[in-house]
Design a protein around this motif. Structure first.
Motif, short mmCIF file in Angstrom:
data_model
loop_
_atom_site.label_atom_id
_atom_site.label_comp_id
_atom_site.label_asym_id
_atom_site.label_seq_id
_atom_site.Cartn_x
_atom_site.Cartn_y
_atom_site.Cartn_z
N UNK A 67 0.81 -1.22 0.00
CA UNK A 67 0.00 0.00 0.00
C UNK A 67 0.84 1.27 0.00
N UNK A 68 2.03 1.20 0.59
CA UNK A 68 2.87 2.39 0.67
C UNK A 68 3.50 2.77 -0.67
N UNK A 69 3.35 1.91 -1.66
CA UNK A 69 4.06 2.16 -2.91
C UNK A 69 3.14 2.48 -4.08
N UNK A 70 1.83 2.60 -3.79
CA UNK A 70 0.90 2.92 -4.89
C UNK A 70 0.99 4.41 -5.21
N UNK A 71 1.41 4.73 -6.42
CA UNK A 71 1.42 6.12 -6.87
C UNK A 71 0.32 6.31 -7.91
N UNK A 72 0.39 5.48 -8.95
CA UNK A 72 -0.63 5.53 -10.00
C UNK A 72 -1.47 4.25 -9.96
#
Lengths: 102, 267
Positions: free
Chosen positions: B54-59
């Protein structure tokens, strides 16, 4: 012993699921079925006044088709020769599933 | 399975679609495939948290549709195993932001341009637009079912809808089976479920606390634990890849007799 006679709850569930899924696949509700039976009773009673209440209507499922079968006994004839009226319902590819089962 | 694009679905919610997507997807990557898992539950995304990404979702997938980023920018690489990627759903949009045409284009590009061996599509619950969009690009399906009344009924509906979409390579995963309950006749057996639903089995996953424990900390059980459920998910991946793997014994080790056997050292 009591626990040897106890009906397994999973067997009760299995029977319930088979019935409900049969109706789901036929796109019919148990209520529709009751209505169909009531109408059939009326019609049949006109021709066979004694038999109106003895009709048996059920959905039969085989590998390739699904049919609603109404069985009307005719006791005017000495032997109980049944008048068998079948109506095929549209089932599409749906009930061919069993045949693909491994 | 021949299908490269596989939808994971169930009809009913809460039976383990997302957990299955994460675990089977990761296991496929672990066994050598280049895999992308796609969350199509727009507005209620969860695959990112189940995988601990979850901490790495940008797009997300809607950003790709609407041209705010390139497809490759939205692919989040999972660093715990080679060749596993996540394409997240949008959390702020609604289901109507996804349409079938765009979905088909993305899945096609993932396979043809990005070279993915397998595209695993996590479907939302239900049989409406969300499910239809998830299924539109799929060539195969994994139906997840729990051995209980509502789940089996809904699974039958969803199998019919997959057939209506001409998706015929459909396999069944029986999830959260409880061997002790099956043993005393209070839970449907594997064969009962197969008899009712009439499709081919590909996995039996026992109820296992290890799944929740892994998920709590963002780990994927099929990569990090040696639990029974983890083994079951790895076996599903191998069966998808065409290996013939025998089914694990579901015999419970927790019963009274098993306890006695342990104490007295019997087998």
């Amino acid at each position: 012993m009591w626990f040897l006679n106890r009906k397994k709850t999973k067997d009760v569930l299995k029977e319930r699921l088979k019935v409900v899924i049969t109706y789901d696949r036929a796109k019919m509700s148990p209520g529709d079925m009751e209505e169909l039976k009531a109408e059939l009773h009326k019609v049949v009673a006109r021709f066979f006044p004694d038999e109106g209440q003895k009709i048996n209507v059920e959905i039969e499922q085989s590998d390739n088709s699904m049919r609603v079968v109404a069985n009307v006994p005719n006791s005017r004839v000495q032997q109980n020769v049944g008048v068998n009226q079948s109506a095929k319902t549209s089932t599409g590819k749906r009930s061919s599933r069993k045949s693909r089962k491994k | 399975m021949k299908a490269k694009a596989i939808v994971i679905t169930s009809g009913k919610g809460g039976v383990g679609k997302t957990t299955t997507t994460a675990n089977v997807g990761a296991a496929l990557a672990k066994h050598g495939e280049k895999v992308v898992v796609i969350d199509t539950d727009v507005g209620l995304r969860n695959l990112d948290v189940v995988m601990g990404l979850e901490g790495r979702v940008v797009f997300d997938i809607i950003d790709v549709f609407e041209g705010r980023c390139k497809l490759t920018q939205a692919l989040i690489r999972d660093k715990r195993v080679d060749n596993l990627f996540l394409l997240a759903a949008s959390q702020v949009r609604d289901k109507n932001s996804l349409d079938e045409e765009k979905m088909e284009t993305i899945v096609k590009r993932l396979i043809e341009e990005e070279g993915f061996d397998r595209v695993i599509i996590d479907s939302p619950a239900g049989i409406e637009t969300g499910f239809q969009t998830a299924a539109c690009a799929a060539e195969g399906g994994l139906v997840v079912v729990n051995p209980e009344v509502a789940s089996v009924r809904d699974a039958d509906r969803i199998i019919g809808l997959l057939e209506a979409r001409e998706i015929y390579e459909v396999r069944l995963i029986i999830n959260r089976i409880r061997p002790a309950m099956v043993k005393r006749g209070d839970m449907l057996e594997v064969n009962d479920v197969l008899e009712i639903l009439g499709i081919q089995l590909i996995g039996i996953v026992p109820e296992d606390e290890a799944i929740l424990v892994s998920t709590n900390v963002g780990n994927i059980a099929s990569l990090s634990s040696n639990s029974k459920a983890s083994e079951a998910f790895n076996n599903i991946a191998k069966r998808i890849q065409g290996e013939e793997i025998p089914y694990q014994s579901l015999d419970s080790d927790t019963g009274f007799l098993a306890g006695l056997r342990r104490i007295f050292g019997g087998s």
